[in-house]
Design an enzyme around this catalytic site. Structure first.
Site, PDB file in Angstrom:
ATOM      1  N   ASN A   9       0.823  -1.293  -0.069  1.00  0.00           N
ATOM      2  CA  ASN A   9       0.151   0.052   0.038  1.00  0.00           C
ATOM      3  C   ASN A   9       0.858   1.206  -0.271  1.00  0.00           C
ATOM      4  OD1 ASN A   9      -1.696   1.978   0.361  1.00  0.00           O
ATOM      5  ND2 ASN A   9      -2.286   1.485   2.554  1.00  0.00           N
ATOM      6  N   LYS A  11      -0.008   4.086  -0.260  1.00  0.00           N
ATOM      7  CA  LYS A  11      -0.588   5.408   0.216  1.00  0.00           C
ATOM      8  C   LYS A  11      -0.404   6.777  -0.608  1.00  0.00           C
ATOM      9  CE  LYS A  11       0.077   3.332   4.666  1.00  0.00           C
ATOM     10  NZ  LYS A  11      -0.087   3.348   6.227  1.00  0.00           N
ATOM     11  N   HIS A  93      -9.321   1.312   4.481  1.00  0.00           N
ATOM     12  CA  HIS A  93      -8.136   1.409   5.407  1.00  0.00           C
ATOM     13  C   HIS A  93      -8.228   2.403   6.459  1.00  0.00           C
ATOM     14  CE1 HIS A  93      -4.243   2.640   6.239  1.00  0.00           C
ATOM     15  NE2 HIS A  93      -3.695   1.425   5.563  1.00  0.00           N
ATOM     16  N   GLU A  95      -6.661   4.693   7.698  1.00  0.00           N
ATOM     17  CA  GLU A  95      -6.566   6.328   7.411  1.00  0.00           C
ATOM     18  C   GLU A  95      -7.810   6.859   6.799  1.00  0.00           C
ATOM     19  OE1 GLU A  95      -2.902   5.659   5.620  1.00  0.00           O
ATOM     20  OE2 GLU A  95      -2.033   5.065   7.316  1.00  0.00           O
ATOM     21  N   GLU A 159      -5.377  -4.802  10.504  1.00  0.00           N
ATOM     22  CA  GLU A 159      -4.377  -3.981  10.677  1.00  0.00           C
ATOM     23  C   GLU A 159      -4.698  -3.209  12.117  1.00  0.00           C
ATOM     24  OE1 GLU A 159      -2.337  -2.830   6.832  1.00  0.00           O
ATOM     25  OE2 GLU A 159      -4.150  -1.530   7.088  1.00  0.00           O
ATOM     26  N   GLY A 165       2.259   2.370  10.761  1.00  0.00           N
ATOM     27  CA  GLY A 165       3.402   3.511  10.448  1.00  0.00           C
ATOM     28  C   GLY A 165       3.948   3.875  12.018  1.00  0.00           C
ATOM     29  N   SER A 195       3.439  -1.941  10.315  1.00  0.00           N
ATOM     30  CA  SER A 195       4.487  -1.871  10.690  1.00  0.00           C
ATOM     31  C   SER A 195       5.246  -3.150  10.521  1.00  0.00           C
ATOM     32  CB  SER A 195       5.073  -1.456  11.938  1.00  0.00           C
ATOM     33  OG  SER A 195       4.924  -0.207  12.487  1.00  0.00           O
TER      34      SER A 195
HETATM   35  P1  PGA Z   1       2.927   0.343   7.565  1.00  0.00           P
HETATM   36  O1  PGA Z   1       1.304   0.590   7.027  1.00  0.00           O
HETATM   37  O2  PGA Z   1       3.293  -0.965   6.936  1.00  0.00           O
HETATM   38  O3  PGA Z   1       3.318   1.633   7.355  1.00  0.00           O
HETATM   39  O4  PGA Z   1       2.528   0.356   9.111  1.00  0.00           O
HETATM   40  C1  PGA Z   1       0.386  -0.248   6.845  1.00  0.00           C
HETATM   41  C2  PGA Z   1      -0.893   0.073   6.234  1.00  0.00           C
HETATM   42  O5  PGA Z   1      -1.583   1.114   6.613  1.00  0.00           O
HETATM   43  O6  PGA Z   1      -1.423  -0.614   5.398  1.00  0.00           O
END
Ligand code: PGA
Length: 237
Positions: A9, A11, A93, A95, A159, A165, A195
């Protein structure tokens, strides 16, 4: 639909088309011989160009709306994505849930519509830190899975919001507990995200009921993404 899956992903990265093409080329080459499913999710504006230059991996969109066309300023429809050759989408997601305020009802509408259009859908679920501290993480995730259609093209990504993140991944025990719950409830493939990096992917890949990873930050570097993908093959329980 057997086997494990690696998903990247991107983003809202990278900033330029040139960098997006370079990254996609690198990933396409680095993952080409790995016998698992592979998909990357670049930003909408780069999709057409990225699709043109890859040959070994799937390309998906990070979001999709639930109507096919009309007065919905700023939205992208399933019809549009299908028309340019996109067959994968991420929906819900964290976010989008937390920053863009998408609720469970909207997300469910999107999932249903995308499945009707024949997309492979990765639906993201996961609790916030407070939910876990109050021991209601299972209830939160159960609610996020409520009303989902039983469709072969549906994949769930667990997640936990506090692990995204932050450099703080969930423990194998926490992941196994949630993946087992999600599998019991849906019978679908379950990915872990939050992460994931080349240092922890080996350990995490051995978790029971883990069918792959949804990788954010570490999917922006060819080398780390490749190492994470490899660990899914080498360390299958
Ligand atoms: P990250 O994000 O690996 O940077 O923690 C995962 C995600 O949001 O899909």
């Amino acid at each position: 639909m057997e086997g494990r899956l690696i998903a990247g992903n991107w983003k809202m990265n990278p900033r330029t088309l040139k960098e997006a093409i370079e990254l996609a080329r690198g990933v396409d080459e680095a993952l080409k011989d790995l016998p698992i499913e592979k998909v990357i999710f670049p930003p909408f504006v780069f999709l057409t160009e990225v699709l043109r230059i890859v040959g070994n991996i799937n390309i998906g969109a990070q979001n999709v709306f639930y109507e096919d066309s009309g007065a919905f300023t700023g939205e992208i429809s399933p019809a549009m994505l299908k028309d340019i050759g996109i067959n994968w989408v991420i929906i819900g997601h964290s976010e989008r849930r937390n920053i863009l305020k998408e609720d469970d009802e909207t997300i469910l509408k999107k999932v249903k519509r995308a499945l009707e259009w024949g997309f492979r859908v990765i639906l993201c679920v996961g609790e916030k830190l407070q939910d876990r501290e109050l021991n209601r993480h299972k209830d939160v995730v159960k609610r996020q899975l409520d009303g989902l259609p039983d469709h072969e093209n549906l994949i769930i990504a667990y997640e936990p919001v506090w692990a995204i993140g932050t450099g703080k991944n969930a423990t194998p025990e926490q992941i196994e507990e949630m993946h087992t719950l999600i599998k019991d409830l849906t019978g679908k493939k379950v990915l872990y995200g939050g992460s994931v990096n080349p240092e922890n992917s080996r350990e995490l890949s051995m978790v029971k009921n883990l069918d792959g990873f949804l990788v954010g930050g570490a999917s922006l570097k060819v080398e780390s993404f490749q190492q994470i993908a490899r660990s899914l093959l080498e360390f299958h329980p």
